[in-house]
Design an enzyme around this catalytic site. Structure first.
Site, PDB file in Angstrom:
ATOM      1  N   THR A  82       0.839  -1.198   0.000  1.00 47.84           N
ATOM      2  CA  THR A  82       0.000   0.000   0.000  1.00 47.84           C
ATOM      3  C   THR A  82       0.875   1.249   0.000  1.00 47.84           C
ATOM      4  O   THR A  82       0.655   2.177  -0.787  1.00 47.84           O
ATOM      5  CB  THR A  82      -0.921   0.001   1.243  1.00 47.84           C
ATOM      6  N   SER A 114      11.648  -8.977   3.705  1.00 48.46           N
ATOM      7  CA  SER A 114      13.103  -8.917   3.947  1.00 48.46           C
ATOM      8  C   SER A 114      13.410  -9.035   5.443  1.00 48.46           C
ATOM      9  O   SER A 114      13.850  -8.065   6.061  1.00 48.46           O
ATOM     10  CB  SER A 114      13.720  -7.652   3.347  1.00 48.46           C
TER      11      SER A 114
HETATM   12  N1  LIG Z   1       5.881 -18.449   4.918  1.00 47.28           N
HETATM   13  C1  LIG Z   1       5.644 -17.195   4.517  1.00 47.28           C
HETATM   14  N2  LIG Z   1       6.186 -16.160   5.208  1.00 47.28           N
HETATM   15  C2  LIG Z   1       5.951 -14.896   4.811  1.00 47.28           C
HETATM   16  N3  LIG Z   1       5.202 -14.563   3.718  1.00 47.28           N
HETATM   17  C3  LIG Z   1       4.656 -15.559   3.002  1.00 47.28           C
HETATM   18  C4  LIG Z   1       4.848 -16.913   3.378  1.00 47.28           C
HETATM   19  N4  LIG Z   1       4.174 -17.684   2.489  1.00 47.28           N
HETATM   20  C5  LIG Z   1       3.595 -16.872   1.606  1.00 47.28           C
HETATM   21  N5  LIG Z   1       3.887 -15.586   1.902  1.00 47.28           N
HETATM   22  C6  LIG Z   1       3.477 -14.455   1.058  1.00 47.28           C
HETATM   23  O1  LIG Z   1       4.668 -14.019   0.426  1.00 47.28           O
HETATM   24  C7  LIG Z   1       4.841 -12.623   0.576  1.00 47.28           C
HETATM   25  C8  LIG Z   1       6.263 -12.288   1.070  1.00 47.28           C
HETATM   26  O2  LIG Z   1       7.186 -12.390   0.048  1.00 47.28           O
HETATM   27  P1  LIG Z   1       8.586 -11.665   0.201  1.00 47.28           P
HETATM   28  O3  LIG Z   1       9.336 -11.977  -1.051  1.00 47.28           O
HETATM   29  O4  LIG Z   1       8.375 -10.244   0.537  1.00 47.28           O
HETATM   30  O5  LIG Z   1       9.228 -12.424   1.446  1.00 47.28           O
HETATM   31  S1  LIG Z   1      10.737 -12.419   1.945  1.00 47.28           S
HETATM   32  O6  LIG Z   1      11.235 -11.026   1.865  1.00 47.28           O
HETATM   33  O7  LIG Z   1      11.522 -13.310   1.084  1.00 47.28           O
HETATM   34  O8  LIG Z   1      10.689 -12.925   3.336  1.00 47.28           O
HETATM   35  C9  LIG Z   1       3.866 -12.163   1.621  1.00 47.28           C
HETATM   36  O9  LIG Z   1       3.320 -10.970   1.083  1.00 47.28           O
HETATM   37  P2  LIG Z   1       3.059  -9.651   1.958  1.00 47.28           P
HETATM   38  O10 LIG Z   1       1.829  -9.977   2.751  1.00 47.28           O
HETATM   39  O11 LIG Z   1       2.801  -8.603   0.925  1.00 47.28           O
HETATM   40  O12 LIG Z   1       4.245  -9.355   2.803  1.00 47.28           O
HETATM   41  C10 LIG Z   1       2.846 -13.285   1.748  1.00 47.28           C
HETATM   42  O13 LIG Z   1       1.698 -12.961   1.011  1.00 47.28           O
HETATM   43  N1  LIG Z   2      -2.170   2.688   6.850  1.00 42.62           N
HETATM   44  C1  LIG Z   2      -3.086   1.727   6.793  1.00 42.62           C
HETATM   45  N2  LIG Z   2      -4.164   1.795   7.594  1.00 42.62           N
HETATM   46  C2  LIG Z   2      -5.100   0.834   7.550  1.00 42.62           C
HETATM   47  N3  LIG Z   2      -5.047  -0.246   6.753  1.00 42.62           N
HETATM   48  C3  LIG Z   2      -3.987  -0.359   5.939  1.00 42.62           C
HETATM   49  C4  LIG Z   2      -2.944   0.615   5.907  1.00 42.62           C
HETATM   50  N4  LIG Z   2      -2.011   0.245   5.023  1.00 42.62           N
HETATM   51  C5  LIG Z   2      -2.449  -0.917   4.502  1.00 42.62           C
HETATM   52  N5  LIG Z   2      -3.628  -1.263   5.035  1.00 42.62           N
HETATM   53  C6  LIG Z   2      -4.411  -2.478   4.751  1.00 42.62           C
HETATM   54  O1  LIG Z   2      -3.698  -3.542   5.370  1.00 42.62           O
HETATM   55  C7  LIG Z   2      -3.711  -4.679   4.531  1.00 42.62           C
HETATM   56  C8  LIG Z   2      -2.274  -5.080   4.218  1.00 42.62           C
HETATM   57  O2  LIG Z   2      -1.682  -4.060   3.440  1.00 42.62           O
HETATM   58  P1  LIG Z   2      -0.581  -4.407   2.367  1.00 42.62           P
HETATM   59  O3  LIG Z   2      -0.136  -3.121   1.767  1.00 42.62           O
HETATM   60  O4  LIG Z   2      -1.072  -5.469   1.442  1.00 42.62           O
HETATM   61  O5  LIG Z   2       0.565  -4.995   3.321  1.00 42.62           O
HETATM   62  P2  LIG Z   2       1.841  -5.878   2.979  1.00 42.62           P
HETATM   63  O6  LIG Z   2       2.244  -5.543   1.572  1.00 42.62           O
HETATM   64  O7  LIG Z   2       2.858  -5.443   3.990  1.00 42.62           O
HETATM   65  O8  LIG Z   2       1.402  -7.292   3.163  1.00 42.62           O
HETATM   66  C9  LIG Z   2      -4.524  -4.314   3.281  1.00 42.62           C
HETATM   67  O9  LIG Z   2      -5.838  -4.780   3.463  1.00 42.62           O
HETATM   68  C10 LIG Z   2      -4.462  -2.798   3.267  1.00 42.62           C
HETATM   69  O10 LIG Z   2      -5.605  -2.246   2.657  1.00 42.62           O
END
Ligand SMILES: Nc1ncnc2c1ncn2[C@@H]1O[C@H](COP(=O)(O)OS(=O)(=O)O)[C@@H](OP(=O)(O)O)[C@H]1O
Ligand SMILES: Nc1ncnc2c1ncn2[C@@H]1O[C@H](COP(=O)(O)OP(=O)(O)O)[C@@H](O)[C@H]1O
Length: 184
Positions: free
Chosen positions: A45, A111
């Protein structure tokens, strides 16, 4: 001639159009904004909001999002330690190329390991590397759970999920730290 990684007999090729010429053309400086934090902390986001804001100001940016890169460049990688290390190494290298191209590169990945993020920073001594830590509590990220992954992790259906049964090492010296009360 130089020795690089596993190979020798490779040569660095220079071109008279370099970083400075590209920066002049684009009227901006290449840099990397590295967004780190738990799943659900708001990385994607924030990356998108920042990119839209830069676009509106006439600045060229590109997002390297962990989830998206795992559909292509990094689709051979899982979530074991060595895979996450390689994931971050590759994205650090790609970010360096984008910054060298003159773009504002926004990397948004969990990361989880400090050493890997620091290694990416070290790859970019000639550019700004702005580390942004989304310091959101696990409870908040878990309550959001937009993809239902925390629920699956709690049920034991996903193993090694960051924050549940896999580590996250917060930055010690990041440029920007954002907490829930910052009202993003
Ligand atoms: N085991 C596990 N741990 C963490 N995350 C998981 C896992 N399995 C799937 N996912 C999904 O993969 C997204 C994270 O990918 P990244 O490449 O950012 O991860 S990392 O930096 O290599 O740790 C992460 O996306 P974000 O929610 O946007 O962070 C998850 O949707
Ligand atoms: N500042 C914020 N306040 C409230 N909700 C948020 C905020 N930023 C993101 N979200 C909501 O939180 C959830 C996770 O956001 P996202 O950007 O996908 O996180 P990440 O990429 O770290 O997994 C989404 O549903 C998004 O709409």
């Amino acid at each position: 001639m130089s020795s690089v990684g596993k190979v020798t007999n490779v040569f660095w090729q220079e071109c008279s159009i370099g970083k400075f010429e590209r920066q002049k053309l684009l009227n901006q400086k290449g840099c990397v904004v590295w967004i780190t934090g738990l799943s659900g902390s708001g990385k994607s986001t924030l990356a998108c909001t920042l990119s839209k804001d830069l676009h509106a100001r006439g600045k060229l940016s590109y997002i390297l999002d962990g989830d998206n890169l795992r559909h292509g460049l990094n689709k051979d990688l899982g979530f074991k330690v060595e895979d996450r290390v390689e994931n971050i190494r590759r994205v650090g290298e790609v970010a360096r190329l984008f910054a060298d191209a003159g773009l504002i590169c926004i990397a948004s990945l969990i990361s989880p390991y400090r050493r890997d993020r620091d290694a990416c920073r070290a790859l970019l001594p000639d550019f700004s590397f702005i580390e942004v830590y989304l310091n959101m509590p696990l409870e908040l990220c878990e309550a959001r759970d937009p993809k239902g992954l925390y629920k699956l992790a709690r049920e034991g259906k996903i193993k090694g999920f960051t924050g549940i049964d896999d580590p996250y090492e917060p930055p010690l010296n990041c440029e920007i730290e954002i907490r829930p009360q910052d009202g993003l």
